[in-house]
Design a protein around this motif. Structure first.
Motif, PDB file in Angstrom:
ATOM      1  N   GLY A   1       0.803  -1.215   0.000  1.00 57.26           N
ATOM      2  CA  GLY A   1       0.000   0.000   0.000  1.00 57.26           C
ATOM      3  C   GLY A   1       0.835   1.262   0.000  1.00 57.26           C
ATOM      4  N   ILE A   2       0.273   2.318  -0.580  1.00 62.82           N
ATOM      5  CA  ILE A   2       0.899   3.635  -0.619  1.00 62.82           C
ATOM      6  C   ILE A   2       0.013   4.615   0.128  1.00 62.82           C
ATOM      7  CG2 ILE A   2       1.521   5.581  -2.127  1.00 62.82           C
ATOM      8  CD1 ILE A   2       2.229   3.560  -4.293  1.00 62.82           C
ATOM      9  N   LEU A   3       0.617   5.417   1.006  1.00 62.36           N
ATOM     10  CA  LEU A   3      -0.082   6.528   1.632  1.00 62.36           C
ATOM     11  C   LEU A   3       0.310   7.798   0.878  1.00 62.36           C
ATOM     12  CD1 LEU A   3      -1.791   7.868   3.855  1.00 62.36           C
ATOM     13  CD2 LEU A   3       0.307   8.024   5.233  1.00 62.36           C
ATOM     14  N   TYR A   4      -0.641   8.325   0.127  1.00 69.38           N
ATOM     15  CA  TYR A   4      -0.408   9.546  -0.651  1.00 69.38           C
ATOM     16  C   TYR A   4      -1.100  10.710   0.048  1.00 69.38           C
ATOM     17  CZ  TYR A   4      -1.708  13.037  -4.180  1.00 69.38           C
ATOM     18  OH  TYR A   4      -1.949  14.212  -4.842  1.00 69.38           O
ATOM     19  N   VAL A   5      -0.330  11.725   0.415  1.00 72.25           N
ATOM     20  CA  VAL A   5      -0.876  12.939   1.020  1.00 72.25           C
ATOM     21  C   VAL A   5      -0.772  14.062  -0.003  1.00 72.25           C
ATOM     22  CG1 VAL A   5      -0.747  14.572   2.931  1.00 72.25           C
ATOM     23  CG2 VAL A   5      -0.126  12.167   3.302  1.00 72.25           C
ATOM     24  N   ALA A   6      -1.912  14.647  -0.343  1.00 70.30           N
ATOM     25  CA  ALA A   6      -1.964  15.692  -1.387  1.00 70.30           C
ATOM     26  C   ALA A   6      -1.478  17.018  -0.808  1.00 70.30           C
ATOM     27  CB  ALA A   6      -3.379  15.808  -1.936  1.00 70.30           C
ATOM     28  N   LYS A   7      -0.169  17.121  -0.649  1.00 67.83           N
ATOM     29  CA  LYS A   7       0.439  18.284  -0.002  1.00 67.83           C
ATOM     30  C   LYS A   7       0.214  19.575  -0.773  1.00 67.83           C
ATOM     31  CE  LYS A   7       4.986  19.582   1.898  1.00 67.83           C
ATOM     32  NZ  LYS A   7       6.411  19.148   1.995  1.00 67.83           N
TER      33      LYS A   7
ATOM     34  N   PRO B   1      -1.350   2.439   9.649  1.00 68.01           N
ATOM     35  CA  PRO B   1      -0.558   1.300   9.183  1.00 68.01           C
ATOM     36  C   PRO B   1       0.679   1.807   8.427  1.00 68.01           C
ATOM     37  CG  PRO B   1      -2.890   0.949   8.723  1.00 68.01           C
ATOM     38  CD  PRO B   1      -2.759   2.363   9.193  1.00 68.01           C
ATOM     39  N   PRO B   2       1.777   1.071   8.467  1.00 62.22           N
ATOM     40  CA  PRO B   2       3.042   1.569   7.899  1.00 62.22           C
ATOM     41  C   PRO B   2       3.118   1.462   6.372  1.00 62.22           C
ATOM     42  CG  PRO B   2       3.373  -0.606   8.838  1.00 62.22           C
ATOM     43  CD  PRO B   2       1.962  -0.226   9.170  1.00 62.22           C
ATOM     44  N   TYR B   3       2.234   2.180   5.684  1.00 67.31           N
ATOM     45  CA  TYR B   3       2.286   2.225   4.232  1.00 67.31           C
ATOM     46  C   TYR B   3       3.526   3.002   3.768  1.00 67.31           C
ATOM     47  CZ  TYR B   3      -2.733   1.112   4.631  1.00 67.31           C
ATOM     48  OH  TYR B   3      -3.937   0.539   4.938  1.00 67.31           O
ATOM     49  N   TRP B   4       3.927   2.751   2.517  1.00 64.21           N
ATOM     50  CA  TRP B   4       4.977   3.555   1.896  1.00 64.21           C
ATOM     51  C   TRP B   4       4.377   4.920   1.571  1.00 64.21           C
ATOM     52  CZ3 TRP B   4       5.812   5.862  -2.931  1.00 64.21           C
ATOM     53  CH2 TRP B   4       7.134   6.247  -3.192  1.00 64.21           C
ATOM     54  N   GLY B   5       5.093   6.001   1.894  1.00 61.59           N
ATOM     55  CA  GLY B   5       4.506   7.330   1.784  1.00 61.59           C
ATOM     56  C   GLY B   5       5.029   8.148   0.621  1.00 61.59           C
ATOM     57  N   THR B   6       4.156   9.004   0.080  1.00 63.02           N
ATOM     58  CA  THR B   6       4.548   9.946  -0.964  1.00 63.02           C
ATOM     59  C   THR B   6       3.615  11.149  -0.937  1.00 63.02           C
ATOM     60  OG1 THR B   6       4.964  10.245  -3.339  1.00 63.02           O
ATOM     61  CG2 THR B   6       3.085   8.886  -2.738  1.00 63.02           C
ATOM     62  N   THR B   7       4.103  12.274  -1.425  1.00 58.60           N
ATOM     63  CA  THR B   7       3.261  13.456  -1.626  1.00 58.60           C
ATOM     64  C   THR B   7       3.182  13.805  -3.109  1.00 58.60           C
ATOM     65  OG1 THR B   7       5.155  14.932  -1.255  1.00 58.60           O
ATOM     66  CG2 THR B   7       3.777  14.403   0.660  1.00 58.60           C
ATOM     67  N   ASP B   8       3.665  12.933  -3.966  1.00 55.12           N
ATOM     68  CA  ASP B   8       3.704  13.179  -5.406  1.00 55.12           C
ATOM     69  C   ASP B   8       2.452  12.578  -6.062  1.00 55.12           C
ATOM     70  OD1 ASP B   8       4.184  13.251  -8.148  1.00 55.12           O
ATOM     71  OD2 ASP B   8       6.329  12.851  -7.924  1.00 55.12           O
ATOM     72  N   PRO B   9       1.572  13.403  -6.608  1.00 61.31           N
ATOM     73  CA  PRO B   9       0.350  12.861  -7.217  1.00 61.31           C
ATOM     74  C   PRO B   9       0.622  11.956  -8.413  1.00 61.31           C
ATOM     75  CG  PRO B   9       0.569  15.201  -7.700  1.00 61.31           C
ATOM     76  CD  PRO B   9       1.617  14.874  -6.687  1.00 61.31           C
ATOM     77  N   ASP B  10       1.704  12.235  -9.147  1.00 62.46           N
ATOM     78  CA  ASP B  10       2.029  11.403 -10.305  1.00 62.46           C
ATOM     79  C   ASP B  10       2.375   9.982  -9.869  1.00 62.46           C
ATOM     80  OD1 ASP B  10       1.623  13.482 -12.093  1.00 62.46           O
ATOM     81  OD2 ASP B  10       3.712  14.162 -11.976  1.00 62.46           O
ATOM     82  N   VAL B  11       3.079   9.861  -8.750  1.00 59.34           N
ATOM     83  CA  VAL B  11       3.443   8.533  -8.238  1.00 59.34           C
ATOM     84  C   VAL B  11       2.182   7.756  -7.858  1.00 59.34           C
ATOM     85  CG1 VAL B  11       4.574   7.308  -6.338  1.00 59.34           C
ATOM     86  CG2 VAL B  11       5.729   9.236  -7.455  1.00 59.34           C
ATOM     87  N   ALA B  12       1.237   8.422  -7.179  1.00 59.52           N
ATOM     88  CA  ALA B  12       0.002   7.748  -6.754  1.00 59.52           C
ATOM     89  C   ALA B  12      -0.822   7.316  -7.959  1.00 59.52           C
ATOM     90  CB  ALA B  12      -0.809   8.682  -5.856  1.00 59.52           C
ATOM     91  N   ARG B  13      -0.987   8.203  -8.932  1.00 59.24           N
ATOM     92  CA  ARG B  13      -1.799   7.860 -10.106  1.00 59.24           C
ATOM     93  C   ARG B  13      -1.140   6.756 -10.927  1.00 59.24           C
ATOM     94  NH1 ARG B  13      -2.840  13.618 -10.165  1.00 59.24           N
ATOM     95  NH2 ARG B  13      -1.132  13.921 -11.638  1.00 59.24           N
ATOM     96  N   ALA B  14       0.191   6.807 -11.041  1.00 55.05           N
ATOM     97  CA  ALA B  14       0.889   5.772 -11.807  1.00 55.05           C
ATOM     98  C   ALA B  14       0.713   4.402 -11.152  1.00 55.05           C
ATOM     99  CB  ALA B  14       2.373   6.121 -11.930  1.00 55.05           C
ATOM    100  N   ALA B  15       0.773   4.358  -9.824  1.00 50.42           N
ATOM    101  CA  ALA B  15       0.593   3.091  -9.118  1.00 50.42           C
ATOM    102  C   ALA B  15      -0.816   2.547  -9.345  1.00 50.42           C
ATOM    103  CB  ALA B  15       0.854   3.284  -7.627  1.00 50.42           C
ATOM    104  N   LEU B  16      -1.797   3.420  -9.302  1.00 45.05           N
ATOM    105  CA  LEU B  16      -3.178   2.990  -9.522  1.00 45.05           C
ATOM    106  C   LEU B  16      -3.388   2.497 -10.949  1.00 45.05           C
ATOM    107  CD1 LEU B  16      -5.000   5.824  -7.536  1.00 45.05           C
ATOM    108  CD2 LEU B  16      -5.001   3.379  -6.972  1.00 45.05           C
ATOM    109  N   LYS B  17      -2.768   3.159 -11.902  1.00 46.31           N
ATOM    110  CA  LYS B  17      -2.893   2.724 -13.295  1.00 46.31           C
ATOM    111  C   LYS B  17      -2.267   1.354 -13.493  1.00 46.31           C
ATOM    112  CE  LYS B  17      -3.093   7.365 -15.324  1.00 46.31           C
ATOM    113  NZ  LYS B  17      -2.359   8.404 -16.093  1.00 46.31           N
TER     114      LYS B  17
END
Length: 683
Positions: A476-482, A659-675
């Motif tokens: 899982g990825i924790l994406y925060v829309a900073k 939960p200890p998800y891998w974290g990011t604030t980059d929207p491109d990373v989150a969308r790419a993972a979902l795709k």
């Protein structure tokens, strides 16, 4: 005392019989529970999703019940878990362990008296319905007669009288015509249907079994009101323990409104002089008039006019109570009418007394908080609730029994201290010399003196986190829309809606949207239905259970909603690969109970925001983000749109509660993972 196999052997046997695999976290939990039973020390266990915590505590509980020839009580917060334990977990476990336990364990479910049909009330259902009818919107009464008739037919065939057996269900108004609360029951000894009483049968059955499954509300009633509904027990398992404080608080909350007074008048009419009941009826009118001009919210000081009105209710109710004559046990019908009247009058009187007494101490020393609710769909009411329930729990639950508290979410900010203080537990026992516990940035200092806090001499306990078999950082990825603006109070910002739309497009639907308010969930549903081709279900369109079924059945569907979805959704598999959280779920600034608790902590020198608001938010965030991974093969993204999770000082405390998800604030990373996930899912 029978010589039974040890807990680890029993657990391994059960797991093999159920077709499972050994899980180290489950073994560690079962071993710790067994040790707690042996040492009579309280235990707090965080067991992440996939651990199999039910078996982790049921196996040592069953062993103790049979070894000591005693009853163990298991308490849950939700009906779903109650039903799972009774209908699936305990039957399978009992069968699997029967050879090693020398006999098959027995178990039963026990609910509050109001959940069981009362045959005595059934005889007067139509009459009482007519008496109460005018208190409700006539539109809600059109089907009342048919529902009561259904209940009459059902009464002839049911073996348990349990309301949950009725499918489809009936309204609360209809059910009230055939059930009684504990303080309304005349008692089996004098009731003409005493030998056929469903509630008494359930209690009798519970007294003969090894494990009784109940709920937090009944646990609180049993402890607070000395009804002794539950059988004697020296071991209590509290599952879904993160809900315990809220459920106990709800039971300890009183309400005074026009409807309650009017019902008391109707029940007392045949038993008191008309002058007395008219006087009580007039106090209801007076209270309603004052409610009209009053503003809703917390009351730190009660206006003189309102205090006078509440005192008038108190005195009029007391006058009716004292005028009701002695019980005539030779006339069951009269005895029943007297009991119902005294119950209604007593509730009105006692709540009025408590409301007035709550304002007597200086503000800093008060133990209760009072507030007024009113709205377009909400009849005005005065409420009174305890600032904390730690003292109550410490005295009634932890005093003379061993208690195990468990949930997937108990360690907030990496520590059990926040919830332990709310429960009234003392210092955590440690086998190591005391060392300062590292705290995440922004986490609250441990505080004494707050409502429900712990001090020297209070129950000692041990805490442990047995982890989860899930590899959160890989799954899982924790994406925060900073980059988004801080959320406001005027609905969802258009940029939030754009962000949600882009994430859903990338995920191919498969989205659970968790919103902080129904208003936000509805706004997002309406606007995104216009923009996206994916079906979007919204809480309120149908029953929550039906919506979750539809969501799970169609991999392209999205489900939006609010509070109950944060904790009540279990959808493993590709139908759920994106969880969207619109904002950090702090309590509303005008929430009367939370704001009063926050102020009380501050008045004692603590950080009220961190101890109350941030702790509340951390618990809900942990529950909500935990919806993502429900099986070993699940993968996906949690998207928190509130940038404060990344930028605020308290963000570290909140993130360390998740939960200890891998974290990011980059929207491109989150969308790419979902795709990528979307492409990997077979169509």
């Amino acid at each position: 005392m029978p010589d039974l196999a040890d807990v680890e052997t029993l657990l391994d046997t059960a797991v093999r019989a159920l077709g499972g695999a050994r899980r180290e976290g489950q073994v560690a939990m079962a071993t710790a529970v067994a040790e707690a039973i042996e040492t009579e020390e309280h235990l707090v266990v965080q067991a992440g999703t996939g651990t199999g915590k039910s078996l982790g505590y049921l196996v040592p509980a069953l062993r103790h019940a049979l070894t000591a020839d005693t009853t163990v009580v298991v308490s849950t917060a939700t009906i779903a878990l109650q039903n799972q334990l009774i209908a699936r977990d305990l039957p399978r476990l009992a069968e699997a362990l029967r050879p090693l336990l020398k006999r098959e364990p027995r178990f039963a479910i026990l609910k509050g008296r109001r959940n069981y049909l009362c045959r005595n009330r059934l005889d007067t259902a139509g009459q009482d319905a007519e008496e109460e009818a005018e208190l409700f919107d006539p539109r809600a009464l059109s089907s009342l007669g048919r529902q009561v008739q259904r209940l009459h037919s059902w009464a002839e065939e049911t073996l348990t009288g349990d309301r949950d057996e009725i499918v489809p269900g009936v309204s609360d108004l209809a059910w009230r015509q055939v059930s009684v609360a504990a303080n309304e029951c005349m008692g089996a000894a004098v009731c003409p249907f005493g030998t056929e009483c469903f509630a008494e049968q359930a209690r009798a059955e519970a007294a003969e079994v090894d494990v009784v499954v109940t709920n937090h509300a009944l646990l609180a009633i049993d402890a607070m009101q000395n009804y002794h509904i539950l059988p004697e027990h020296d071991l209590l398992m509290v599952d879904e323990a993160h809900e315990l404080v809220d459920r106990v608080t709800a039971v300890a909350t009183g309400a005074l409104n026009e409807k309650a007074i009017t019902l008391a008048v109707k029940r007392a009419t045949r038993l008191c002089d008309i002058e007395l009941t008219e006087r009580l009826s007039e106090t209801a009118d007076g209270l309603a008039m004052l409610f009209t001009d009053a503003d809703p919210g917390r009351l730190d000081h009660i206006p003189d006019a309102l205090a006078t009105a509440v005192a008038a209710v108190r005195d009029a109710a007391h006058g009716c109570v004292t005028a009701i004559g002695p019980d005539n046990k030779n006339d069951p019908e009269a005895s029943n009418a007297r009991r119902l009247a005294l119950a209604a009058l007593g509730e009105v009187h006692d709540t009025a007394v408590r409301l007035l007494e709550s304002f007597e101490p200086p503000l800093r020393e008060r133990q209760d908080v009072v507030w007024l609710t009113k709205g377009d769909r909400q009849a005005p009411a005065l409420h009174v609730a305890p600032l904390g329930v730690g003292g109550l729990l410490r005295e009634k639950l932890f005093g003379d029994r061993t208690t195990v508290l468990t949930s997937a979410t108990l360690a907030l900010g990496g520590s059990f201290r926040a919830l332990a203080a709310q429960w009234g537990l003392g210092r955590e026992r440690s086998d190591e010399p005391p060392t300062p516990e590292p705290r995440p940035e922004g986490a609250p200092e441990p505080e004494a003196g707050q409502p429900g806090s712990a001090t020297e001499g209070e129950p000692r306990w041990r805490g442990m986190d047995v982890g989860s078999p899930f590899d959160h950082a890989r799954s899982g990825i924790l994406y925060v829309a900073k980059h988004l603006p801080t959320p406001g109070r005027d609905g969802l910002d258009p940029r939030y809606l754009d962000e949600i739309a882009e994430l859903i497009e990338a995920a191919g639907g498969r989205t659970l949207g968790l919103f902080s308010s129904m208003r936000a969930a509805t706004q997002a549903t309406e606007e995104l239905r216009e923009r996206l081709d994916f079906p979007i279900l919204c809480q309120g369109d149908d029953s929550t259970g039906q919506l979750v079924k539809e969501f799970a059945a169609d991999e392209g569907t999205c489900l939006f909603g609010t509070l109950s979805l944060w904790q009540g959704v279990d959808v493993p598999g590709p139908s759920l690969q994106l969880v969207v959280v619109d904002r950090i779920p702090f309590p509303r600034p005008d929430d009367p109970l939370a704001s009063a608790r926050q102020r009380a902590v501050g008045a004692r020198g603590g950080n009220g925001f961190m101890s109350v608001a941030a702790t509340h938010a951390a618990l809900l965030l942990a529950q909500g983000t935990g919806r993502l991974l429900r099986s070993m093969t699940d993968k996906g993204v949690v998207a928190v749109l509130d940038p404060r999770l990344a930028t605020a000082r308290y963000g570290g405390f909140l993130r360390s509660s998740l939960p200890p998800y891998w974290g990011t604030t980059d929207p491109d990373v989150a969308r790419a993972a979902l795709k990528r996930l979307n492409g990997a899912v077979p169509v």
